[in-house]
Design a protein around this motif. Structure first.
Motif, PDB file in Angstrom:
ATOM      1  N   GLN A  97      32.914  43.252  45.890  1.00  0.00           N
ATOM      2  CA  GLN A  97      32.459  41.873  45.977  1.00  0.00           C
ATOM      3  C   GLN A  97      30.938  41.844  46.058  1.00  0.00           C
ATOM      4  OE1 GLN A  97      34.459  39.195  45.715  1.00  0.00           O
ATOM      5  NE2 GLN A  97      36.234  40.562  45.480  1.00  0.00           N
ATOM      6  N   GLN A 141      27.706  38.363  40.463  1.00  0.00           N
ATOM      7  CA  GLN A 141      28.047  39.353  39.444  1.00  0.00           C
ATOM      8  C   GLN A 141      29.444  39.092  38.890  1.00  0.00           C
ATOM      9  OE1 GLN A 141      27.178  43.447  40.195  1.00  0.00           O
ATOM     10  NE2 GLN A 141      25.292  43.026  41.332  1.00  0.00           N
ATOM     11  N   ASP A 142      29.640  39.512  37.654  1.00  0.00           N
ATOM     12  CA  ASP A 142      30.888  39.271  36.939  1.00  0.00           C
ATOM     13  C   ASP A 142      31.770  40.513  36.991  1.00  0.00           C
ATOM     14  OD1 ASP A 142      32.902  38.405  35.286  1.00  0.00           O
ATOM     15  OD2 ASP A 142      31.722  38.528  33.434  1.00  0.00           O
ATOM     16  N   HIS A 143      32.820  40.450  37.800  1.00  0.00           N
ATOM     17  CA  HIS A 143      33.762  41.567  37.972  1.00  0.00           C
ATOM     18  C   HIS A 143      33.042  42.896  38.247  1.00  0.00           C
ATOM     19  CE1 HIS A 143      36.140  38.590  35.622  1.00  0.00           C
ATOM     20  NE2 HIS A 143      37.107  38.974  36.440  1.00  0.00           N
ATOM     21  N   ASP A 159      28.797  45.817  36.241  1.00  0.00           N
ATOM     22  CA  ASP A 159      29.644  44.641  36.117  1.00  0.00           C
ATOM     23  C   ASP A 159      29.690  44.226  34.651  1.00  0.00           C
ATOM     24  OD1 ASP A 159      27.196  43.430  35.651  1.00  0.00           O
ATOM     25  OD2 ASP A 159      27.637  41.692  36.913  1.00  0.00           O
ATOM     26  N   ASP A 160      30.352  43.092  34.380  1.00  0.00           N
ATOM     27  CA  ASP A 160      30.534  42.636  33.000  1.00  0.00           C
ATOM     28  C   ASP A 160      29.537  41.559  32.598  1.00  0.00           C
ATOM     29  OD1 ASP A 160      32.673  44.374  32.673  1.00  0.00           O
ATOM     30  OD2 ASP A 160      34.141  42.912  33.407  1.00  0.00           O
ATOM     31  N   SER A 161      28.469  41.388  33.368  1.00  0.00           N
ATOM     32  CA  SER A 161      27.455  40.398  33.018  1.00  0.00           C
ATOM     33  C   SER A 161      26.693  40.838  31.775  1.00  0.00           C
ATOM     34  CB  SER A 161      26.475  40.211  34.182  1.00  0.00           C
ATOM     35  OG  SER A 161      27.134  39.809  35.355  1.00  0.00           O
ATOM     36  N   GLU A 162      25.930  39.902  31.223  1.00  0.00           N
ATOM     37  CA  GLU A 162      25.053  40.206  30.092  1.00  0.00           C
ATOM     38  C   GLU A 162      23.613  39.843  30.441  1.00  0.00           C
ATOM     39  OE1 GLU A 162      25.607  41.776  27.415  1.00  0.00           O
ATOM     40  OE2 GLU A 162      27.780  41.956  27.563  1.00  0.00           O
ATOM     41  N   HIS A 194      24.633  44.385  35.552  1.00  0.00           N
ATOM     42  CA  HIS A 194      23.914  44.727  36.774  1.00  0.00           C
ATOM     43  C   HIS A 194      24.237  46.180  37.150  1.00  0.00           C
ATOM     44  CE1 HIS A 194      24.079  40.283  37.106  1.00  0.00           C
ATOM     45  NE2 HIS A 194      22.905  40.429  37.703  1.00  0.00           N
TER      46      HIS A 194
END
Length: 458
Positions: free
Chosen positions: A235, A239-241, A256-259, A262
């Motif tokens: 957590q 951030q995305d997952h 994570d799955d951000s663009e 991170h």
């Protein structure tokens, strides 16, 4: 000429040698597994391995003495010992058991003593009784011949057990598979000795069931001869997952799955040094210790070579952590051996090698190792080291480790990333063009600061 023992207690010599072989195989196997289970929690330094081996041998010696005092019911007693050893090994050497012990029994020295005293030593003591007891059933012309044959079978089992478990099962199926193999081997020996009586068969079945159940792991977790790996969700706000790549109970990397994705703070810091501060483009970068392979993730500007001793780390990282192939070459080798022997020269060498959260393998912190890293650098290359030290750099370990590096490279830049924490990532940057030099403190009586400053300006 061989003679059988008393018919009331005799058994074929081949079975006797088989039992003694199993004892050697599983007793040393338990020691190898115990040493491996300790790595995530207390490391693999000689200060850990030497006492562990010593306690094991002491328990084995006490087992020899106890076995020598047995005067009857030879088969029944050894069968009982094998069953108890199988139960202790199957439950006590399981990864979950060891993790729980070190989590709740603090400090770690208490957990270590409990593990050695309640798991490893009882196994050694029980199995150590085997040879003295069973030699009573080996009637030869000479006592020396009987004991020699028994010790030969036991030691041969120990030799093959150490190789088969460390180079075979642990490498291909994991440490838990080695635990199950040892437990099953002891159960097999127990049934040979005691026969298939309903009581013994039931006890053996329950032991096998408990061992298998406790040593099963989730598919995203891998155990090898070198480390425990897992990829778990975490957590993190914004951030995305996000997920963590964990090596030996310690977070080695985050993504994570951000663009754009991170990464953990020290990876972001190292990227800044390489790409922004040093402006690296089309350079060759050597990374000792793969971690999660995030340093080069989506970084097309330079060429990366990762060196890690464990061949399994790449597949786990690609499938469960990065979810794409790694960016760069991957070489399976010991870090020190590689930098000492490689003919390649790199623009940067990053040292990021840990066997547990704070434990760098001992052979990778010596003056000789840092000299080997210089060997792998180009004349204008840079050394980067990610160290986990106390945030104030006041401990003897921190002072001596930094002094060791600077003894090879001269003055290095040192930056503490988490200054308010007891333990922090400490980034060290040294240049291959620098060398150790004599220093002289400035005093009121002899102050050469102005002359030194003038030389620097020139």
């Amino acid at each position: 000429m061989l003679k059988t023992a008393d018919p009331a207690a005799s058994m074929p010599l081949r079975q006797l040698y088989l039992i003694v072989f199993i004892e050697g195989f599983c007793s040393l196997g338990a020691e190898v597994i115990a040493l491996r289970r300790l790595v995530p929690h207390v490391g693999s330094a000689i200060l850990v391995t030497a006492p562990t081996i010593g306690f094991f041998l002491l328990a084995l010696a006490l087992g020899y003495a106890a076995g020598g005092r047995v005067s009857q019911d030879y088969r029944r007693i050894v069968a009982r010992n094998f069953l108890l050893s199988a139960l202790i090994a199957g439950l006590g050497l399981a990864g979950w058991t060891v993790d729980l012990l070190f989590k709740h029994a603090q400090p770690s020295l208490i957990a270590y003593l409990l593990f050695v005293g309640a798991v490893l030593c009882p196994i050694a003591w029980l199995l150590g009784q085997t040879v003295p007891i069973l030699t009573n059933l080996m009637h030869h012309e000479r006592i020396g011949q009987a004991s020699g044959q028994a010790l030969y079978a036991s030691t041969l089992g120990s030799f093959l057990g150490s190789l088969a478990l460390s180079l075979g099962l642990m490498q291909w199926l994991g440490v838990s598979a080695a635990v199950v193999a040892c437990s099953l081997g002891l159960i097999g020996g127990c049934l040979v000795l005691a026969g298939r009586t309903p009581k013994m068969a039931l006890a053996s079945l329950l032991t096998v069931a408990a061992t298998v159940a406790l040593n099963l792991h989730a598919p995203a977790t891998a155990e090898t001869a070198y480390a425990d790996y897992s990829v778990t969700p975490v957590q993190l706000p914004g951030q995305d997952h996000p997920r963590a790549f964990t090596v030996n109970q310690s977070v080695a990397s985050l993504i994570d799955d951000s663009e754009p994705p991170h990464y953990t703070r020290y990876i972001r810091h190292l990227r800044q040094i390489l790409l922004e501060d040093l402006g690296f483009r089309e350079r060759d970068i050597l990374v000792l210790g793969a971690g999660g392979f995030t340093l080069s993730h989506r970084e097309p500007l330079n060429r990366y070579t990762y060196v890690d001793i464990d061949p399994a780390i790449r597949e786990l990282a690609e499938q469960h952590f990065l979810k794409i192939g790694i960016n760069g070459r991957f070489i399976v080798d010991d870090a020190r051996r590689y930098v000492a022997g490689t003919s390649e020269r790199f623009d940067a060498v990053l040292v990021d090698v840990y066997s547990s959260h704070t434990a760098i393998p001992s052979h990778l912190i010596t003056e000789h190792f840092w000299a080997d890293t210089r060997h792998a650098l180009k004349p204008e290359g840079v050394l980067l080291a990610n160290l986990i030290l106390d945030g104030k750099l006041e401990s003897p370990y921190a002072r001596n480790l930094l002094a060791t590096i600077e003894r090879v490279y001269g003055r290095c830049a040192v930056e503490v990333l988490h200054k308010g924490r007891p333990l922090s990532n400490v980034e060290v940057m040294c240049f291959a063009s620098s060398h150790p030099a004599h220093t002289q403190p400035y005093t009121d009586e002899l102050n050469r600061a102005d002359l030194d400053r003038l030389q620097t300006a020139q």
